[in-house]
Design an enzyme around this catalytic site. Structure first.
Site, PDB file in Angstrom:
ATOM      1  CG  HIS A 802      -1.923  -1.102   1.223  1.00 29.92           C
ATOM      2  ND1 HIS A 802      -2.371  -1.725   2.378  1.00 29.92           N
ATOM      3  CD2 HIS A 802      -2.569  -1.719   0.196  1.00 29.92           C
ATOM      4  CE1 HIS A 802      -3.242  -2.663   2.048  1.00 29.92           C
ATOM      5  NE2 HIS A 802      -3.382  -2.682   0.734  1.00 29.92           N
ATOM      6  CD  GLU A 805      -0.668   0.419   4.692  1.00 25.81           C
ATOM      7  OE1 GLU A 805       0.136  -0.541   4.676  1.00 25.81           O
ATOM      8  OE2 GLU A 805      -1.905   0.269   4.713  1.00 25.81           O
ATOM      9  CG  HIS A 899       0.382  -4.012   5.595  1.00 25.49           C
ATOM     10  ND1 HIS A 899      -0.529  -3.630   4.638  1.00 25.49           N
ATOM     11  CD2 HIS A 899       0.843  -5.226   5.194  1.00 25.49           C
ATOM     12  CE1 HIS A 899      -0.625  -4.569   3.715  1.00 25.49           C
ATOM     13  NE2 HIS A 899       0.199  -5.557   4.033  1.00 25.49           N
ATOM     14  CD  GLU A 984      -1.606  -3.460   9.715  1.00 23.85           C
ATOM     15  OE1 GLU A 984      -1.156  -2.316   9.482  1.00 23.85           O
ATOM     16  OE2 GLU A 984      -2.402  -4.054   8.965  1.00 23.85           O
TER      17      GLU A 984
END
Length: 1002
Positions: A802, A805, A899, A984
């Protein structure tokens, strides 16, 4: 021991009075447990029957009715089914009749109004009361304005507000003109309540208006009755008194809700950039959404944001996969098995032929080139530049039909030596060589295409921008006209470049520029962003999260309303527009200048609203009309110490860390030239809230009913006429990554670190996607050591699927630097594992400033189940490499996809577990049938012990249906990797561990 059912058998007045007295003593206000006990024993029904009996007495006996009504109001507040019980007991008409009969008797009237309010809490009962004339009755009580019988008026307003929660009652109130009456009544109370003694009555009237305006007819009538002006003016009178916050908050909710809905000031919400897809593939198909009346559900969501500004962020409850067969399934290959053979070339470490380990660097480069040439064939499986014919995507010396040279062969990496504290100094001879090479490359390219420069230039600095031309364009300095204006001197800048060029670890401006010239972008970037070219140092200290000022969101909403009330104050001048380049030239004196056409930049439009306030619109992801969140742009021509307000008006996420202490990042060119090249957290009065813009069907290409959110912040720039860059998070471009890999390769210890950089594939846009292999060199060439080398288990790491990010890339950067370092733990890891790393899975999205998608308009982390080799080449070939490793019995021990998380703090992992998923879903788990290795928890537990930012309690090992096509789930199911994770990382601070004390982030 008291039996509430004794009501049924008692006819004696004294007995009933005693019962009521005992109940009143047993059930004082606030005793929820006792009231719930009485409700569970049928107390509500018994009291309603007693009311029915008492109401039939002529004349009514108030000594019984009043305590009975008091108890009904008290019990009814706690009984969720009280309205239904009133209907079942046929007590609705009785309560209304008692109210009418007591209009002239304010004490019993007040008691009746209490019960009426409780009955109206049920929408069906409230609707029935409205049909039977309850609202007309209540309006007789509350109008005209009078300070007599305040208690009765307050009760009547509360009952009216409860009735108006019903949409049919709200429509009835509008049709009968009650909305205008409520506005006049509110004005009377506002004017006459000078001492603020009747706040509860004023807020009660506002609640009535709030519920009426939940319907479109109510909002239209409110606007036509000058309601916006009335409430806005009254709120201005209240702002100085903190005790009036309940009134201000409710009035602001109404103003925000009734503000006329607008379309974004763009021709279409689709991206300004488009990319022709290969074959018959089509760009993103617009999703259908609800259309029509913007009714109460959506508005109530907006109100909750105002009511609970500092509330905790709640995770959505995703749909869990409960089908055990699907959880345990191993789907078939998504491609012919013979295709897997092409990935053998990506695993040279598995070969026993280690002669290349003794080759010098030039031979090693040739070997790598030969390997990459093998990987580019056949093009059907590994797309290259020829698979996408696009006029803006060409290599140097290549026309639209030719296959250009490998971009990694287009430049040479200057040699560099490291000194203590990671400070780098470049050999001056290499400097001259590099400059000459760049100049030569530029000259060759200009001969081929004079209209376009091969090497991207820096954006002009004020007054005299000749310093970078001297450094990068010595042969054509006279032909380039410097941009006038500003105050930075050329001589100082050149001297600063010489002094600071080696102060930033793992970075070289010249190497960055050399890499940037090979990048293929849709807009054909011609400029480098200064922070990416120059580099930056880490923050010198930790900074606490921004403490949110009370009422900041309310104040911003009121500022928005002021635009509607006073339209003459709005300038409305477009000062930057990707769709209209003529608007992007320097504007009027005193106006800021914006720019975003550089790598990873994202700003579509800038509109000057007031002298120091600008509305900003972000560009959607390429071939998409969605995913507006990432921003990165340049601003210049600012004044010193002036608070500039910026409103990004087309964000999409329903909430953001910007509401919980996060700040944007800012980079000052003047600060950098003075020896402080840093991204710093900046901005105050920051908040994120739902605005009045929505997406029309025509503008959205079919997307309907979509609302946007505003990120607003105020910035004071540190210097007059500076050049500053503002970004959502610390930017990390594709060129930054490529130049960083070059530096790591040049400066590793080749005697200890085995490093191979190959090209996984060409992206859809024609950019190489690098694949790294890192492990320890074999201790010797004897067979045992070579076998140990080849048999090390794999760890497969990926990042930046992504583009928005960027923190994922910074975590990957740290991972790579650690793995090639001399740290004893890094050395041990290299000796134990082979690391296969794809540091950027979505280069095209990063390059073109996307937030979530690739050039195909797809979220690549939702394509792992069935990736398309043409549309999703990086995913297709990363999965193919994993398939190959599995096919030879070398499936990774660990797979981890890096991420960033925009709404949660700390660092944590998502993993996969059959048992935990079934337990969470409430399914019965037969442990004899379903067995599972709990080793998936080992790595998170280790990280929880050794990594200060990592929090085990934030981890989740649930498998959701909506995540079945993500890397984590597909690698777990199809490759059989037990330890398959998504990692994350927060954008903003930690709430646990070592960093909790200072609440800091960098």
């Amino acid at each position: 021991k008291f039996d509430v059912f004794s009501f049924q058998s008692s006819c004696d007045k004294d007995v009933i009075l005693n019962i009521l007295s005992v109940l009143t003593d047993l059930l004082p206000l606030g005793t929820g447990r006792r009231i719930h006990y009485v409700i569970s024993k049928g107390g509500s029904e018994a009291l309603l029957r007693a009311l029915t009996t008492a109401a039939q007495t002529e004349p009514p006996d108030h000594s019984i009715l009043l305590p009975l009504l008091r108890l009904l109001a008290r019990v009814g507040q706690r009984d969720r089914k009280f309205g239904l019980k009133v209907q079942k007991a046929e007590a609705t008409d009785i309560i209304l009749s008692l109210t009418r009969r007591n209009l002239g008797h304010h004490l019993p009237l007040t008691h009746c109004l209490w019960v009426l309010r409780v009955c109206a809490s049920n929408v069906t009962t409230g609707t029935m009361l409205g049909i039977n004339g309850a609202m007309e009755l209540l309006f007789k009580v509350i109008t005209p304005y009078s300070k007599r019988h305040i208690r009765t008026v307050r009760a009547a307003i509360g009952a009216l507000a409860a009735l108006l929660k019903s949409k049919s009652n709200s429509r009835r109130a509008v049709n009968r003109g009650y909305l205008g009456g409520l506005l006049r009544l509110y004005q009377d109370w506002h004017r006459n309540d000078i001492s603020n003694n009747y706040i509860h009555i004023r807020r009660g009237i506002l609640l009535c208006l709030k519920y009426i305006t939940n319907i479109q007819l109510g909002r239209e009538t409110f606007l036509g009755s000058q309601g916006m002006e009335i409430l806005f003016t009254s709120v201005q009178d209240c702002l100085s008194c903190k005790n009036l916050d309940p009134i201000i908050t409710t009035a602001t909710q109404i103003l925000r809700k009734c503000y006329p809905k607008e379309h974004l000031p763009v021709v279409t919400v689709r991206s300004s950039y488009s990319f022709p897809l290969p074959g018959n593939a089509k760009a993103e198909t617009p999703h259908e959404g609800p259309e029509g009346d913007y009714d109460s559900d959506e508005e109530e969501e907006a109100e909750k944001e105002l009511d609970d500004e500092d509330g905790e962020i709640k995770e959505e409850d995703y749909d869990l996969e409960t089908d055990v067969n699907k959880l345990r399934s191993r789907p078939m290959l998504d491609r012919p098995e013979e295709e897997l053979g092409q990935y053998e070339a990506m695993c040279p470490e598995l070969s026993f032929n280690f002669q290349e380990l003794e080759l010098d660097s030039e031979e090693e480069k040739n070997l790598e080139d030969r390997t990459e040439s093998l990987l580019s064939f056949p093009s059907h499986f590994i797309p290259n530049a020829t698979s996408v014919k696009h006029p803006n995507c060409r290599w140097r010396n290549q026309n639209a039909t030719e296959v250009g040279p490998d971009p990694e062969q287009d430049f040479k990496v200057p040699l560099k030596t490291w000194r203590k504290k990671d400070e780098c100094r470049w050999d001056q001879a290499d400097d001259k060589t590099d400059i000459a090479e760049v100049a030569q490359d530029t000259h060759l390219y200009e001969e081929e295409d004079p209209a376009r420069s091969c090497l991207p230039a820096l954006r002009p600095l004020p007054k005299d921008a000749a310093w970078y031309k001297k450094m990068f364009y010595p042969h054509c300095e006279a032909s380039i006209n410097p941009r006038p204006g500003g105050s930075l001197e050329s001589s100082d800048t050149v001297r600063d470049l010489e002094e600071h060029k080696g102060d930033i670890p793992f970075h070289s401006p010249r190497l960055y520029a050399a890499r940037a010239k090979c990048v293929k972008s849709i807009p054909s970037y011609r400029y480098l962003a200064f922070p990416d070219f120059w580099g930056h140092q880490p923050p010198p200290y930790s900074k606490p999260t921004l403490e949110r000022k009370h009422g900041v969101q309310r104040d911003k909403v009121l500022d928005d309303v002021r635009r509607l009330i006073h339209p003459a104050d709005v300038i409305g001048r477009t000062v930057f527009d990707l769709d209209e380049p003529s608007c992007s030239s320097p504007g009027a004196p005193g106006c800021l200048t914006f720019f975003s056409k550089f790598e990873s930049g994202n700003l579509r439009k800038a509109i000057q609203v007031r002298e120091f306030e600008y509305d900003l619109i972000l560009n959607a992801d390429v071939n998409s009309s969605q995913h507006h969140q990432w921003f990165y742009f340049e601003v210049r021509d600012m004044k010193l110490a002036v608070p500039y307000r910026f409103n990004i008006i087309n964000c999409e996420k329903f909430n953001s860390q910007f509401n919980y202490g996060m700040q944007l990042v800012m980079y000052s060119v003047k600060e950098a030239l003075q020896g402080r090249p840093r991204w710093i957290r900046a901005g105050h009065d920051i908040c994120y809230y739902k605005n009045t813009y929505h997406c029309s069907t025509a503008a959205g290409g079919g997307i309907r009913g979509k609302f946007y959110y505003t990120l607003t912040f105020t910035v004071k720039f540190p210097h007059q006429d500076d050049i500053c860059y503002l970004a959502y998070h610390y930017p990390y471009t594709y060129s930054t990554m490529m130049s960083h890999l070059d530096i790591l390769e040049q400066n590793r210890n080749p005697q200890k670190v085995y490093w191979r950089q190959q090209t996984l594939c060409q992206t859809l846009g024609g950019n190489p996607c690098p694949l790294l292999t890192i492990t320890a060199m074999p201790e010797s060439k004897n067979r045992d050591n070579l076998e140990q080398f080849c048999n090390r288990p794999y760890v497969f790491l990926t990042a930046r699927v992504h583009p928005g990010e960027s923190n994922a890339s910074w975590v990957m950067k740290g991972t790579l630097e650690f793995l090639v370092s001399s740290d004893p733990i890094a050395d041990l890891l290299r000796k134990c594992f082979i690391f296969k790393i794809v540091p950027m899975l979505n280069p095209d999205g990063v390059i073109n400033g996307n937030h979530r998608c690739s050039l195909s308009g797809d979220d690549l982390n939702r394509q792992w189940l069935t990736p398309n080799c043409q549309l999703h080449p990086t995913i297709y070939h990363a999965k193919g490499l994993l398939y190959y490793l599995r096919s030879i019995g070398r499936a990774p021990l660990v797979f981890c996809d890096y991420h960033g998380h925009s709404q949660r703090k700390n660092v944590f992992l998502y993993g996969c577990s059959i048992k935990e998923t079934l337990w969470q879903a409430g399914c019965m788990v037969d442990t004899a049938v379903i067995t599972e290795d709990v080793g998936y928890r080992t790595l998170p537990k280790i990280l929880d012990k050794v990594a200060p930012a990592f929090v085990m309690n934030s981890c989740s090992f649930l498998v959701e249906k909506s995540r079945e096509s993500t890397a984590r789930v597909v690698v777990w199911k199809e490759m059989g990797v037990l330890r398959s994770y998504t990692m994350e990382s927060t954008y903003c601070s930690c709430s646990h561990g070592l960093y909790k004390v200072s609440k800091s982030f960098k």
